[in-house]
Scaffold this motif. Structure first.
Motif, mmCIF file in Angstrom:
data_model
loop_
_atom_site.group_PDB
_atom_site.id
_atom_site.type_symbol
_atom_site.label_atom_id
_atom_site.label_comp_id
_atom_site.label_asym_id
_atom_site.label_seq_id
_atom_site.Cartn_x
_atom_site.Cartn_y
_atom_site.Cartn_z
ATOM 1 N N GLN A 8 99.606 64.376 94.808
ATOM 2 C CA GLN A 8 98.644 64.784 93.779
ATOM 3 C C GLN A 8 97.291 64.026 94.025
ATOM 4 O O GLN A 8 97.312 62.502 93.830
ATOM 5 N N VAL A 9 96.241 64.387 93.863
ATOM 6 C CA VAL A 9 94.856 63.819 94.106
ATOM 7 C C VAL A 9 94.313 64.196 92.570
ATOM 8 O O VAL A 9 93.710 65.222 92.223
ATOM 9 N N GLY A 10 93.925 62.908 91.914
ATOM 10 C CA GLY A 10 93.473 63.054 90.680
ATOM 11 C C GLY A 10 94.341 62.696 89.648
ATOM 12 O O GLY A 10 95.509 63.600 89.498
ATOM 13 N N ALA A 11 94.064 61.657 88.621
ATOM 14 C CA ALA A 11 95.024 61.304 87.624
ATOM 15 C C ALA A 11 94.318 61.126 86.413
ATOM 16 O O ALA A 11 94.874 60.353 85.519
ATOM 17 N N GLY A 12 93.265 62.129 86.042
ATOM 18 C CA GLY A 12 92.634 61.919 85.015
ATOM 19 C C GLY A 12 93.438 62.978 83.846
ATOM 20 O O GLY A 12 94.553 63.198 83.747
ATOM 21 N N GLY A 13 92.530 63.384 82.714
ATOM 22 C CA GLY A 13 92.984 64.150 81.828
ATOM 23 C C GLY A 13 93.912 65.264 82.323
ATOM 24 O O GLY A 13 94.991 65.698 81.848
ATOM 25 N N ALA A 154 85.370 82.539 71.354
ATOM 26 C CA ALA A 154 84.710 81.652 70.314
ATOM 27 C C ALA A 154 85.684 80.543 70.013
ATOM 28 O O ALA A 154 86.843 80.591 69.452
ATOM 29 N N LYS A 155 85.219 79.198 70.681
ATOM 30 C CA LYS A 155 85.882 78.159 70.423
ATOM 31 C C LYS A 155 85.188 76.846 70.005
ATOM 32 O O LYS A 155 83.877 77.224 70.530
ATOM 33 N N ALA A 156 85.534 75.866 69.688
ATOM 34 C CA ALA A 156 84.775 74.813 69.315
ATOM 35 C C ALA A 156 85.413 73.287 69.827
ATOM 36 O O ALA A 156 85.517 72.709 68.867
ATOM 37 N N PRO A 157 85.933 73.311 70.792
ATOM 38 C CA PRO A 157 86.461 72.082 71.427
ATOM 39 C C PRO A 157 85.626 70.784 71.662
ATOM 40 O O PRO A 157 84.282 70.865 71.936
ATOM 41 N N HIS A 158 85.906 69.680 71.267
ATOM 42 C CA HIS A 158 85.111 68.547 71.628
ATOM 43 C C HIS A 158 85.893 67.604 72.622
ATOM 44 O O HIS A 158 86.715 66.824 72.378
ATOM 45 N N PHE A 159 85.627 67.917 74.089
ATOM 46 C CA PHE A 159 86.371 67.324 74.893
ATOM 47 C C PHE A 159 85.957 65.932 75.168
ATOM 48 O O PHE A 159 86.891 64.857 75.415
ATOM 49 N N GLY A 160 84.693 65.564 75.092
ATOM 50 C CA GLY A 160 84.374 64.273 75.661
ATOM 51 C C GLY A 160 84.149 64.301 77.159
ATOM 52 O O GLY A 160 84.631 65.439 77.787
ATOM 53 N N GLY A 161 83.793 63.181 77.811
ATOM 54 C CA GLY A 161 83.794 63.369 79.248
ATOM 55 C C GLY A 161 82.939 64.405 80.011
ATOM 56 O O GLY A 161 81.875 64.624 79.611
ATOM 57 N N PHE A 162 83.468 64.863 81.458
ATOM 58 C CA PHE A 162 82.571 65.436 82.117
ATOM 59 C C PHE A 162 81.957 66.775 81.708
ATOM 60 O O PHE A 162 80.752 67.333 81.899
ATOM 61 N N SER A 203 74.977 72.231 69.059
ATOM 62 C CA SER A 203 75.826 72.096 70.104
ATOM 63 C C SER A 203 76.038 70.632 70.728
ATOM 64 O O SER A 203 74.886 69.906 70.594
ATOM 65 N N TRP A 204 76.994 69.950 71.025
ATOM 66 C CA TRP A 204 77.449 68.739 71.449
ATOM 67 C C TRP A 204 77.586 68.596 72.772
ATOM 68 O O TRP A 204 77.735 67.487 73.295
#
Length: 370
Positions: A8-13, A154-162, A203-204
């Motif tokens: 696996q390449v990538g170990a972020g969220g 219609a959603k309103a997620p606060h992900f943070g990050g990229f 918007s954030w």
């Protein structure tokens, strides 16, 4: 049959979600984790339940050391092209997170690389792996001639990050799921699109988090997408809220429950379809089966490019204020891919294509899955 040995390449969220899915699948053995951040890779190994899993920063080296048989590319979109290309040239089939690449030109390069190397590149368009979506298509098939399909999201997620720093975040990172599902449900491909996107004052996100698009599909069918990622209150399912209209009735799916159809006053009752599994676990199962059997899976790159082309065309429309023809997007991307390509065998494959749409359709039906 022994478990498929994967790197696996990538170990972020998102990488951690995949690590958990891999750990739960008895047909897969995680033999290594690649990440530019070794601490993240080590944390990923612990998350997978085995801190002794080898980690590294170089895909080719770690694959050789561990005897990996396949690669999972769970990197950020900008890294999809170089990581997948490196894996294919190392002789390894790849299952990658959507989108196939950052641009259609890069996706075409990867499609040609899959041809040149004879190795499978499958895109995990994970929301196709939903038995309710499959059932919704069964209902739509019973509506007679189809006139239109629509999705309200219609959603309103606060992900943070990229994601919160991406350009065109809704269209590129989320709407592609709905666009791909629309192709699946309609069993047709897009012809053109007119789209507007915007960013509400509250918007954030840095990039536009809301969009409305009208696609013309083959056979003069229309698909309408109305979406927002900063719409707090009365949110829809993550899969959106769907409606299809045909000559004989209407089919509905709220994204979270079983769909239904009304055939001019009579309840629709289509034949049940076989289960496709659930989201990334379903995609992983399909990939392993394809690698083992040689079959062409749903999500093989040639079949997936058109979903990314829908995104790129929608973004071009919102930039120009004009209706965008999908074939023009494909042909421009093809020219860009030819100019940028540095691998002779890949360039030869690209140059051998005639119409891009025709080449993608033909290769999707015949592409090797090894």
């Amino acid at each position: 049959m022994t478990a498929l040995r994967v790197l696996q390449v990538g170990a972020g969220g998102m990488g951690r979600a995949w690590l958990g899915t891999v750990a739960a699948d008895p047909d897969v053995e995680l033999v290594g984790i690649v990440d530019l951040d070794l601490d993240a890779a080590r944390a990923g190994a612990a998350h997978a339940g085995d801190p002794t899993i080898p980690v590294g920063t170089d895909l080719t080296e770690l694959a050789a050391e561990t005897g990996a048989e396949a690669v999972l590319d769970i990197t950020v979109p900008v890294a999809h092209h170089p990581v997948t290309l490196q894996a294919l040239h190392a002789g390894l089939p790849v299952l990658g997170e959507k989108p196939a690449a950052q641009t259609v030109a890069e996706a075409l390069s990867l499609a040609a690389a899959a041809e040149a190397t004879g190795k499978l590149f499958m895109v995990s368009q994970s929301r196709r792996y939903n038995d309710q979506l499959v059932a919704f298509r069964q209902h739509v098939r019973g509506l007679g001639a189809i006139g239109g399909l629509s999705t309200r999201f219609a959603k309103a997620p606060h992900f943070g990050g990229f994601r919160e720093q991406m350009d065109d975040v809704l269209l590129l990172d989320m709407a592609i799921h709905a666009f791909d599902s629309a192709r699946y449900v309609l069993e047709r491909d897009p012809v053109s699109v007119y789209c507007e996107s915007w960013n509400p004052s509250w918007s954030w996100y840095r990039g536009d988090a809301a969009a409305a698009a009208v696609f013309a599909f083959e056979d003069d069918v229309r698909y309408v997408y109305d979406g927002s990622w900063c719409a707090p209150g009365a949110e829809t399912s993550w899969n959106g809220d769907w409606r299809a209209s045909g000559a004989d009735g209407t089919a509905l799916w709220d994204g979270d429950h079983d769909p239904s159809s009304d055939l001019d006053g009579t309840t629709g009752a289509p034949s049940p379809a076989a289960s496709v599994g659930h989201e990334i676990a379903g995609a992983l199962t399909s990939f392993v089966r394809a690698v083992r059997s040689g079959e062409t899976p749903d999500g093989e790159v040639h079949g997936n490019v058109m979903s990314l082309a829908m995104v790129e065309a929608a973004i071009a429309s919102t930039r120009t204020g004009q209706r965008i023809v999908i074939d023009e997007v494909l042909e421009r991307a093809h020219a860009e891919a030819l100019t940028a390509e540095r691998h002779d065998a890949v360039r030869d494959r690209l140059a051998a294509w005639g119409s891009v749409r025709s080449a993608l359709a033909a290769q999707s039906a015949e592409a090797p899955a090894v």
